[in-house]
Design a protein around this motif. Structure first.
Motif, PDB file in Angstrom:
ATOM      1  N   PHE A  23       0.809  -1.215   0.000  1.00  0.00           N
ATOM      2  CA  PHE A  23       0.000   0.000   0.000  1.00  0.00           C
ATOM      3  C   PHE A  23       0.846   1.270   0.000  1.00  0.00           C
ATOM      4  O   PHE A  23       0.367   2.334   0.379  1.00  0.00           O
ATOM      5  N   GLN A  24       2.105   1.157  -0.430  1.00  0.00           N
ATOM      6  CA  GLN A  24       3.025   2.294  -0.355  1.00  0.00           C
ATOM      7  C   GLN A  24       2.496   3.513  -1.113  1.00  0.00           C
ATOM      8  O   GLN A  24       2.510   4.641  -0.593  1.00  0.00           O
ATOM      9  N   GLU A  25       2.012   3.322  -2.330  1.00  0.00           N
ATOM     10  CA  GLU A  25       1.526   4.454  -3.125  1.00  0.00           C
ATOM     11  C   GLU A  25       0.299   5.087  -2.474  1.00  0.00           C
ATOM     12  O   GLU A  25       0.181   6.320  -2.403  1.00  0.00           O
ATOM     13  N   THR A  26      -0.626   4.259  -1.994  1.00  0.00           N
ATOM     14  CA  THR A  26      -1.820   4.775  -1.316  1.00  0.00           C
ATOM     15  C   THR A  26      -1.441   5.588  -0.089  1.00  0.00           C
ATOM     16  O   THR A  26      -1.993   6.670   0.154  1.00  0.00           O
ATOM     17  N   ILE A  27      -0.494   5.085   0.693  1.00  0.00           N
ATOM     18  CA  ILE A  27      -0.069   5.778   1.905  1.00  0.00           C
ATOM     19  C   ILE A  27       0.603   7.097   1.544  1.00  0.00           C
ATOM     20  O   ILE A  27       0.316   8.150   2.146  1.00  0.00           O
ATOM     21  N   ASP A  28       1.498   7.095   0.542  1.00  0.00           N
ATOM     22  CA  ASP A  28       2.214   8.320   0.165  1.00  0.00           C
ATOM     23  C   ASP A  28       1.248   9.407  -0.293  1.00  0.00           C
ATOM     24  O   ASP A  28       1.347  10.574   0.132  1.00  0.00           O
ATOM     25  N   ARG A  29       0.306   9.043  -1.135  1.00  0.00           N
ATOM     26  CA  ARG A  29      -0.645  10.039  -1.638  1.00  0.00           C
ATOM     27  C   ARG A  29      -1.564  10.522  -0.525  1.00  0.00           C
ATOM     28  O   ARG A  29      -1.909  11.699  -0.456  1.00  0.00           O
ATOM     29  N   GLY A  30      -1.950   9.614   0.358  1.00  0.00           N
ATOM     30  CA  GLY A  30      -2.806  10.010   1.469  1.00  0.00           C
ATOM     31  C   GLY A  30      -2.109  10.935   2.446  1.00  0.00           C
ATOM     32  O   GLY A  30      -2.706  11.893   2.958  1.00  0.00           O
ATOM     33  N   VAL A  31      -0.830  10.667   2.714  1.00  0.00           N
ATOM     34  CA  VAL A  31      -0.080  11.538   3.623  1.00  0.00           C
ATOM     35  C   VAL A  31       0.063  12.932   3.029  1.00  0.00           C
ATOM     36  O   VAL A  31      -0.038  13.943   3.742  1.00  0.00           O
ATOM     37  N   SER A  32       0.287  13.019   1.725  1.00  0.00           N
ATOM     38  CA  SER A  32       0.364  14.333   1.084  1.00  0.00           C
ATOM     39  C   SER A  32      -0.960  15.083   1.234  1.00  0.00           C
ATOM     40  O   SER A  32      -0.982  16.303   1.461  1.00  0.00           O
ATOM     41  N   PHE A  33      -2.080  14.360   1.114  1.00  0.00           N
ATOM     42  CA  PHE A  33      -3.388  14.982   1.357  1.00  0.00           C
ATOM     43  C   PHE A  33      -3.474  15.524   2.780  1.00  0.00           C
ATOM     44  O   PHE A  33      -3.928  16.654   3.003  1.00  0.00           O
ATOM     45  N   LEU A  34      -3.038  14.732   3.744  1.00  0.00           N
ATOM     46  CA  LEU A  34      -3.110  15.167   5.141  1.00  0.00           C
ATOM     47  C   LEU A  34      -2.233  16.385   5.388  1.00  0.00           C
ATOM     48  O   LEU A  34      -2.622  17.300   6.129  1.00  0.00           O
ATOM     49  N   GLU A  35      -1.063  16.417   4.793  1.00  0.00           N
ATOM     50  CA  GLU A  35      -0.196  17.585   4.941  1.00  0.00           C
ATOM     51  C   GLU A  35      -0.895  18.840   4.422  1.00  0.00           C
ATOM     52  O   GLU A  35      -0.781  19.919   5.010  1.00  0.00           O
ATOM     53  N   SER A  36      -1.651  18.684   3.333  1.00  0.00           N
ATOM     54  CA  SER A  36      -2.344  19.837   2.761  1.00  0.00           C
ATOM     55  C   SER A  36      -3.520  20.288   3.604  1.00  0.00           C
ATOM     56  O   SER A  36      -3.987  21.426   3.472  1.00  0.00           O
ATOM     57  N   ARG A  37      -4.020  19.416   4.474  1.00  0.00           N
ATOM     58  CA  ARG A  37      -5.188  19.751   5.302  1.00  0.00           C
ATOM     59  C   ARG A  37      -4.819  20.265   6.682  1.00  0.00           C
ATOM     60  O   ARG A  37      -5.704  20.514   7.508  1.00  0.00           O
ATOM     61  N   GLN A  38      -3.550  20.401   6.978  1.00  0.00           N
ATOM     62  CA  GLN A  38      -3.140  20.892   8.289  1.00  0.00           C
ATOM     63  C   GLN A  38      -3.515  22.362   8.431  1.00  0.00           C
ATOM     64  O   GLN A  38      -3.306  23.175   7.527  1.00  0.00           O
ATOM     65  N   HIS A  39      -4.063  22.727   9.582  1.00  0.00           N
ATOM     66  CA  HIS A  39      -4.418  24.116   9.850  1.00  0.00           C
ATOM     67  C   HIS A  39      -3.142  24.939   9.995  1.00  0.00           C
ATOM     68  O   HIS A  39      -2.117  24.434  10.468  1.00  0.00           O
ATOM     69  N   PRO A  40      -3.153  26.216   9.596  1.00  0.00           N
ATOM     70  CA  PRO A  40      -1.946  27.046   9.730  1.00  0.00           C
ATOM     71  C   PRO A  40      -1.360  27.066  11.137  1.00  0.00           C
ATOM     72  O   PRO A  40      -0.146  27.241  11.302  1.00  0.00           O
ATOM     73  N   GLU A  41      -2.208  26.867  12.167  1.00  0.00           N
ATOM     74  CA  GLU A  41      -1.698  26.858  13.541  1.00  0.00           C
ATOM     75  C   GLU A  41      -1.036  25.535  13.906  1.00  0.00           C
ATOM     76  O   GLU A  41      -0.430  25.429  14.978  1.00  0.00           O
ATOM     77  N   GLY A  42      -1.174  24.517  13.046  1.00  0.00           N
ATOM     78  CA  GLY A  42      -0.463  23.269  13.281  1.00  0.00           C
ATOM     79  C   GLY A  42      -1.317  22.078  13.643  1.00  0.00           C
ATOM     80  O   GLY A  42      -0.793  20.961  13.749  1.00  0.00           O
ATOM     81  N   TYR A  43      -2.614  22.249  13.820  1.00  0.00           N
ATOM     82  CA  TYR A  43      -3.450  21.111  14.211  1.00  0.00           C
ATOM     83  C   TYR A  43      -4.257  20.611  13.020  1.00  0.00           C
ATOM     84  O   TYR A  43      -4.311  21.235  11.953  1.00  0.00           O
ATOM     85  N   TRP A  44      -4.901  19.454  13.203  1.00  0.00           N
ATOM     86  CA  TRP A  44      -5.848  18.911  12.239  1.00  0.00           C
ATOM     87  C   TRP A  44      -7.209  18.848  12.916  1.00  0.00           C
ATOM     88  O   TRP A  44      -7.350  18.281  14.015  1.00  0.00           O
ATOM     89  N   GLN A  45      -8.201  19.423  12.285  1.00  0.00           N
ATOM     90  CA  GLN A  45      -9.549  19.397  12.842  1.00  0.00           C
ATOM     91  C   GLN A  45     -10.240  18.098  12.460  1.00  0.00           C
ATOM     92  O   GLN A  45     -10.037  17.577  11.359  1.00  0.00           O
ATOM     93  N   SER A  46     -11.054  17.568  13.356  1.00  0.00           N
ATOM     94  CA  SER A  46     -11.786  16.328  13.109  1.00  0.00           C
ATOM     95  C   SER A  46     -13.227  16.622  12.724  1.00  0.00           C
ATOM     96  O   SER A  46     -13.817  17.600  13.189  1.00  0.00           O
TER      97      SER A  46
END
Length: 688
Positions: free
Chosen positions: A512-535
């Motif tokens: 699942f390496q490709e799935t994980i890599d692309r998903g992590v990039s998505f998560l990086e893009s969704r990080q709030h400017p203050e540093g947290y991730w909202q649920s």
């Protein structure tokens, strides 16, 4: 229920807002924590207006405003009297009570002259309320033994404490110049209030036991309160007796008898709205009975299947392990009780049910998978001694999977309209993998994983939460798709993506390496400017931040998002050592923040060492003082929002449990125990 008083209710709320402008900002007249089923007090007099056609609507509206203000003051007073008002808000609540009473009196004096018969009735109601409060407190404080709290006493207190509602009828009678209907309407209101109190006491019996608040229900269970200690084992024993010895059924039957009487008294009066309110409460009581019997039957079955187990722990090596052992003892006790306290029991209101056949839903799959994951952490420290518990939990989780369609797990297993979801799938996968049951993962998880990653994926690397085939659906899956769009909404949820990707990294990271890599990039893009991730599905920023940092530390430790998330957590610690969602620090947010901080590559950093030691002191102080110092309090955790598709939140359905809070405290304590040991053994290597 044919109630259409929306405009009247809104009018009362607008009037309250206008009055609030006359007071300092700390003296709020709006008390919007009112539960939805008692919002009828926004328009209570209108329920009886048909019987008094000569009374102008404007006068009824003013009477409703006075009732809302006065009722809010009573709720605040009850919070003070029951000691459920936080200490730092007690003064503020006291000032709010005075302001609410003052504004209510102004409205009432505008409606009724000094010689109106209303005032004699109103004074009698307030006097009865005071007498009921004093009598209730005499039992709560131990001045009177609980053996004297009989049915007559319970009914007298219920009528007295809720009798101020009769002021609406007294006001209508006085405005109409005719007091003849007063006795009949009063008796009907009293019957309704008795039933409401019985149902409320049943739902709140656990909290009432902890706060030593008397009720007819608990008086049938508790002997001499002065000789008992309100610790968790005793409370759980009382709760079991409430349900398994027939006491819950007794108070429900009493409630139904009271409602029948309340309805028959006014059967010949043109009070369709009031009769509908009575019928609605009657239906809720009747619906409770088969649901209760079904849950009891399942609990008995679970108890028969549970293997014998006794927990023996070695002495704690340090304060972190001491916290962990206290938390583990509590969690194992809850396991012996079937984790009933962690179960999410949710009754959808009629307007929220959206055509559901069963409006009462219950589920504990996700909760028990979370707890089982924590037990795996503890099992590593205890050299396999928890294996019987973990194996039994794995079997339970497998028994809860869907046996139709694509399989998988849904949050409410008995709700066919609810599709299996990626969050439940991820959590169950993690437990099975950690319990060395990868064969079960291959057997039961591959099909829903395939649908999720091939048919529910997005171009940006994310995927849907609901696992529903994109084509060739069964009729049941079509209903699930419609329900998801109508009730919960579609689209990717950050914390769900992070949880599922973490499960894939445990399962087969190469595949699942490709799935994980692309998903992590998505998560990086969704990080709030203050540093947290909202649920989307959890209260506060800490759960989402924790699961994202956990994943980054495992698969992309050099990510700038990891460092930014850690900065957010470090900056968020409160002076008392905890973290908070709102208001004040709480044990759940603190445990989740500590788990997120564990993603730091250098646990020996002096700043983190000081930060974590302060957090330890907070967690030690946050334990429930009356529960043998082993459990941590209930904090809201799961957040279910009805109405996301339209962008207008119709309702937020929350769930938290003492077991979930304590499980996360256990997980954080075990992790930081290991980290502190590692740092002491090799501080240079740890900091390198």
């Amino acid at each position: 229920m044919p109630l259409d008083f929306t405009e009247e209710g809104k009018s009362v709320k607008r009037a309250v807002v206008d009055l609030e402008r006359r007071w300092p900002s700390g003296v709020a007249l709006q008390y919007d924590t009112l539960q939805s089923h008692i919002r009828i007090y926004d328009f209570y007099p209108f329920l009886f207006h048909r019987a008094f056609p000569s009374v102008p609507e404007e006068a009824v509206r003013k009477l409703a405003l006075a009732g809302r203000l006065f009722f809010s003051s009573l709720l605040l007073f009850d919070r003070l009297m029951d000691r459920t008002s936080p200490a730092h808000l007690a003064t503020e609540d006291g000032l709010r009570i005075q302001a609410l009473r003052f504004e209510a009196d102004l409205v009432l004096h505008e409606l009724f002259p000094a010689d109106s018969p209303f005032w004699n009735h109103f004074q009698g109601l307030i006097s009865a309320y005071a007498a009921a409060c004093l009598e209730e407190q005499s039992f709560a404080t131990g001045a009177r033994p609980w053996q004297e709290y009989d049915e007559a006493t319970a009914l007298r207190i219920a009528v007295g404490k809720n009798g101020v509602a009769r002021a609406a009828v007294a006001g209508l009678c006085a405005l109409a110049g005719d007091m003849d209907l007063m006795p009949r309407l009063t008796e009907s209101i009293d019957g309704f209030n008795v039933a409401f109190q019985m149902l409320d006491d049943l739902k709140d019996c656990r909290e009432d036991l902890r706060a030593r608040i008397p009720s007819l229900l608990l008086s049938r269970v508790v002997g001499n309160w002065a000789e008992t200690k309100a610790e968790e084992r005793w409370i759980e024993g009382c709760i079991r007796e409430v349900y398994y010895q027939g006491h819950a059924r007794y108070v429900l039957d009493l409630a139904l008898e009271s409602l029948q009487r309340a309805k028959s008294i006014v059967a010949d009066l043109p009070l369709l709205e009031w009769q509908s309110v009575i019928s609605d409460l009657e239906a809720r009581c009747r619906d409770f009975l088969p649901d209760m019997e079904q849950i009891l039957m399942r609990n008995r079955s679970r108890a028969r299947e549970r293997p014998p187990f006794e927990l023996h722990l070695p002495p704690a090596e340090n304060p972190w392990q001491g916290v962990a052992w206290d938390a583990l003892r509590f969690v194992v006790r809850q396991w012996k009780l079937g984790f009933g306290e962690a179960r999410h029991l949710l009754r959808f209101k009629k307007e929220e049910a959206l055509g559901l056949a069963a409006q009462l839903q219950h589920g504990d799959t996700f909760q028990r998978a979370l707890i089982a994951d924590v037990l795996c952490d503890a099992d590593e420290v205890l050299d396999g001694r928890l294996r019987p518990v973990i194996d039994q939990e794995c079997e339970y989780l497998l028994s809860q999977r869907s046996t139709t369609g694509i399989g998988g797990w849904s949050y409410f297993p008995n709700m066919p309209e609810l599709a299996p979801d990626a969050d439940d799938l991820a959590q169950v996968m993690q437990v099975l993998l950690r319990a060395e049951r990868s064969a079960d993962v291959r057997k039961y998880c591959e099909r829903p994983l395939q649908v999720l990653l091939e048919e529910n994926a997005h171009p940006d690397g994310a995927f849907e939460t609901w696992i529903i085939p994109a084509a060739t659906r069964t009729p049941g899956q079509e209903i699930q798709d419609q329900y998801a769009r109508l009730a919960w909404g579609t689209g990717a949820d950050t914390e769900v993506v992070a949880n599922l990707l973490y499960a894939l990294s445990l399962y087969d990271p190469d595949r699942f390496q490709e799935t994980i890599d692309r998903g992590v990039s998505f998560l990086e893009s969704r990080q709030h400017p203050e540093g947290y991730w909202q649920s989307s599905w959890y209260h506060g920023p800490f759960y989402g931040t924790y699961v994202c940092l956990r994943l980054l530390a495992r698969v992309r430790p050099a990510s700038p998002a990891l460092a930014q998330g850690l900065r957010f957590l470090r900056a968020g610690q409160c002076p008392d050592g905890g973290w908070k969602m709102e208001g004040q620090s709480d044990g759940l947010s603190t445990a989740l923040a500590l788990l997120g901080l564990a993603a730091a590559p250098a646990p020996g950093d002096p700043e983190d060492t000081l930060l974590v030691s302060r957090a330890l002191r907070f967690l030690e102080s946050d334990r429930e003082q009356d529960l043998d110092r082993e459990g941590w309090p209930v904090y809201q955790f799961i957040r279910m929002v009805l109405g996301r598709p339209t962008g207008t939140v119709r309702h937020v359905l929350s769930h938290g449990s003492q077991t979930l809070t304590t499980a996360y405290v256990l997980k954080a304590a075990l992790l930081w125990h290991r980290r502190s040991q590692s740092f002491r053994q090799n501080p240079v290597a740890t900091c390198a």
